[in-house]
Design a protein around this motif. Structure first.
Motif: not given
Lengths: 254, 94
Positions: B15-28
């Motif tokens: 499995l290869k996941i690429s993610l962009e997430y909001d660090e402040k709110n810990n949201v994908i």
């Protein structure tokens, strides 16, 4: 009388055409216009196909492919990247509700792989099915397979390796960790085999086709009648090739 | 923040996941789920990538969200499952 399915020997085509033909047969079969179909084919030029869910740029060194004249295409089936070189590729297209096809997807892989296993015995090769989607000879992979189900129709395609060139394959495929590439190549050489390697001699493309044909006839208790693509399938295939499989938009969509 | 993970599912596929997430709110924010697995129907994976947006990057939330999507969209996975997807996504976090 045995049920009759269609046998297609479409010979060698480009990656884009090959994937378009499989898709066209699926559409024709789903509309009830053609019988269940077994197709054999090869790839000219050599090509890499990637699974539906893979990222082309993550998996493939596109510049090296261009330099070596290797085409790249995204399949409509899942699974991994495959370097299509010296191999016989098959596809089987059949309604999902055909009694020959288990409802359970994994079981249907097994059933179709059994036909390949029976086919290989006609070449004097003893193989086993290794779920999810491989065939092994003496524990080494000789065949990889991938299935999709669309429009109530099963399409499974796969390869039988006639010979394998792991070094070229790894010059075309990217590996997750460059540092261990040499070890990976060594491992894969240990884990992959081919008809030529198992038998210690070369076997012709047609001889492999003929053996596999008998394997499918035996496994499914059917008769394969040699036919050709219908005009409608040919037109559809050209459309799929132009609008989908040969486009950057499709091939680089992930 | 952009993040990636490569996770070999036990007894399964890569499995290869690429993610962009909001660090402040810990949201994908956006996600791409790639790999050599099988999913039926295939197109459901793109819908799943959209539906996962906005989910909190935390084990329980994520697993429940993925299980709900699998059930809603009648997805059959081979070589990957809800637990494996969750694990792969969480591995994107440093």
């Amino acid at each position: 009388m045995k049920e009759q399915w269609r046998l297609l020997k479409t010979g060698f085509n480009t990656a884009f055409s090959n994937m378009a033909i499989d898709r066209a047969i699926l559409v024709a079969n789903s509309k009830g216009k053609v019988p269940p179909t077994l197709r054999f084919y090869g790839w000219v030029p050599r090509a890499i196909s990637i699974g539906y869910f893979q990222s082309l740029t993550d998996e493939v060194d596109i510049l090296t492919c261009e330099r070596l004249g290797v085409d790249c295409v995204r399949r409509i089936t899942g699974g991994g990247a495959v370097f299509h070189d010296k191999e016989v590729t098959y596809s089987i297209i059949i309604p999902e509700n055909h009694p020959a096809i288990p409802k359970n997807i994994l079981k249907s892989y097994g059933r179709i792989c059994n036909a390949l296993i029976q086919g290989l015995t006609h070449l004097g090769i003893s193989s086993t099915y290794a779920p999810i989607n491989d065939l092994l000879v003496n524990g080494k992979k000789i065949s990889g397979n991938a299935q999709t189900r669309k429009e109530r129709t099963v399409l499974q395609h796969g390869t039988i390796l006639m010979d394998v060139d792991v070094d070229t394959m790894f010059s075309l495929l990217k590996v997750p960790n460059e540092k261990i590439k040499d070890k990976l190549i060594k491992d894969v050489k240990q884990r992959v085999t081919s008809i030529q390697h198992v038998l210690g001699k070369k076997i012709g493309f047609e001889e492999v086709e003929d053996a596999l044909k008998i394997g499918f006839e035996d496994e499914f208790d059917i008769e394969l009648i040699k036919g050709s693509l219908t005009k409608e399938e040919e037109t559809l295939a050209r459309q799929f090739e132009k609008a989908c499989f040969s486009t950057t938009q499709w091939n680089q969509r992930r | 923040m952009q993040a990636h993970s490569v996770y070999k599912i036990p007894q399964g596929k890569l499995l290869k996941i690429s993610l962009e997430y909001d660090e402040k709110n810990n949201v994908i924010m956006t996600i791409r789920i790639a790999g050599d697995f099988f999913a039926y129907p295939e197109e459901a994976i793109e819908a799943m990538e959209k539906k996962i947006r906005g989910t909190v990057l935390e084990q329980k939330h994520l697993l429940e969200k993925i299980q709900a999507i699998i059930s809603e969209d009648h997805i059959q996975f081979i070589g990957v499952d809800a637990e494996g997807l969750t694990q792969g996504i969480l591995m994107c976090k440093p």
